[in-house]
Design a protein around this motif. Structure first.
Motif, mmCIF file in Angstrom:
data_model
loop_
_atom_site.group_PDB
_atom_site.id
_atom_site.type_symbol
_atom_site.label_atom_id
_atom_site.label_comp_id
_atom_site.label_asym_id
_atom_site.label_seq_id
_atom_site.Cartn_x
_atom_site.Cartn_y
_atom_site.Cartn_z
ATOM 1 N N GLU A 1 0.756 -1.215 -0.232
ATOM 2 C CA GLU A 1 -0.206 0.120 -0.184
ATOM 3 C C GLU A 1 0.915 1.307 0.040
ATOM 4 O O GLU A 1 2.159 1.280 0.330
ATOM 5 N N GLY A 2 0.318 2.472 -0.286
ATOM 6 C CA GLY A 2 1.085 3.477 -0.172
ATOM 7 C C GLY A 2 0.537 4.258 -1.710
ATOM 8 O O GLY A 2 0.070 3.774 -2.728
ATOM 9 N N HIS A 3 1.265 5.754 -1.917
ATOM 10 C CA HIS A 3 0.785 6.462 -3.009
ATOM 11 C C HIS A 3 1.325 5.932 -4.370
ATOM 12 O O HIS A 3 0.857 5.944 -5.470
ATOM 13 N N ASP A 4 2.680 5.499 -4.244
ATOM 14 C CA ASP A 4 3.234 4.862 -5.623
ATOM 15 C C ASP A 4 2.687 3.639 -6.000
ATOM 16 O O ASP A 4 2.260 2.789 -4.989
ATOM 17 N N LEU A 5 2.578 3.279 -7.282
ATOM 18 C CA LEU A 5 2.029 2.275 -7.675
ATOM 19 C C LEU A 5 3.134 1.597 -8.602
ATOM 20 O O LEU A 5 3.729 2.203 -9.820
ATOM 21 N N PHE A 6 3.702 0.329 -8.372
ATOM 22 C CA PHE A 6 4.765 -0.202 -9.207
ATOM 23 C C PHE A 6 4.296 -1.389 -9.963
ATOM 24 O O PHE A 6 3.476 -2.161 -9.469
#
Length: 253
Positions: A26-31
């Motif tokens: 989870e978090g703002h970045d999307l890998f």
């Protein structure tokens, strides 16, 4: 209690081609992690766990690889990119806009380049790990010989993962390799507008340092980093150095 990560698995179909996506973190970045020819999302098993504390991590099986069905025909790099882009559009529709980092390994780097060039609104940063294939070496026989020489000194884990995934790639594997060979990543790179990180294993026989530099220079905003003492399958053998370089790259942006 187990500390094993929890994955959400999704199947997505676009114009008759299906990919499988595995998401964690989870978090703002999307890998978004895209594998190489003959491989699947399992190649990113360790890397996923090293990035999922700073963002959502989605590893995909491209159509005809891993757990996906074979499409009606072998897809080109551009067509694979369009499937990934359609999935990304669906994944991010109606929600917050994450910073999207598209990472490709080997053939996956060629697909990642096409995603960034053809669908720039969906990509904020690009990571190319062991990008193939340089001009003058676009021969299936030559690439296979390089791969054999590169894998020989690798660990049993690397060989086991590779062998399993190559078998799963099915009878069309040679046609899939041909699709890699006809692609021109150096041309696509000039169309990319987002910041890029190129990562090469110091001992990578498939990706000569001259080619890695040429591709980096073709990108408008890119840097090249090497992982010492590793070859083409560095992420399977030890994903730690790659994850550290990615974190450092993103921290500067």
């Amino acid at each position: 209690m187990s500390d094993a990560p929890t994955f959400a698995i999704e199947r997505f179909t676009h114009e008759g081609a299906t990919l499988v996506a595995q998401e964690s973190g989870e978090g703002h970045d999307l890998f978004v992690l895209i594998h190489g020819v003959g491989m699947g999302r399992s190649a990113f098993a360790e890397l996923e766990g090293l990035l999922d504390d700073i963002g959502r991590v989605v590893a995909v099986d491209l159509p005809g690889y891993g757990e996906t069905p074979e499409p009606g025909r072998v897809l080109s790099m551009e067509e694979n990119a369009d499937v990934v882009a359609a999935y990304l559009s669906d994944l991010t529709a109606g929600g917050e806009s994450p910073r999207i980092v598209v990472l490709g390994h080997s053939m996956g780097a060629q697909v990642a380049l096409e995603v960034a060039a053809r669908h720039p609104h969906l990509v904020d940063a690009l990571v190319l790990v062991g990008p193939t294939v340089e001009p003058g070496a676009r021969s299936a026989v030559r690439q296979l010989w390089r791969l054999i020489r590169d894998i020989i000194p690798e660990s049993p884990r690397v060989i086991a993962v590779g062998a399993r995934e190559y078998l799963r790639a099915g009878p069309r594997l040679l046609a899939k390799v041909r699709a890699v060979m006809v692609h021109r990543p150096e041309d696509t790179a000039r169309q990319v507008t987002v910041p890029a990180l190129v990562i090469r294993g110091e001992r990578d026989i498939l990706v000569p340092v001259e080619w890695a530099r040429q591709l980096t220079e073709a990108l408008p905003d890119a840097c090249l980093r090497e992982v010492a003492e590793f070859g083409h399958e560095t992420m399977i053998r030890n994903a730690g150095p790659t994850a550290s370089l990615i974190r450092e790259f993103l921290a500067d942006r």
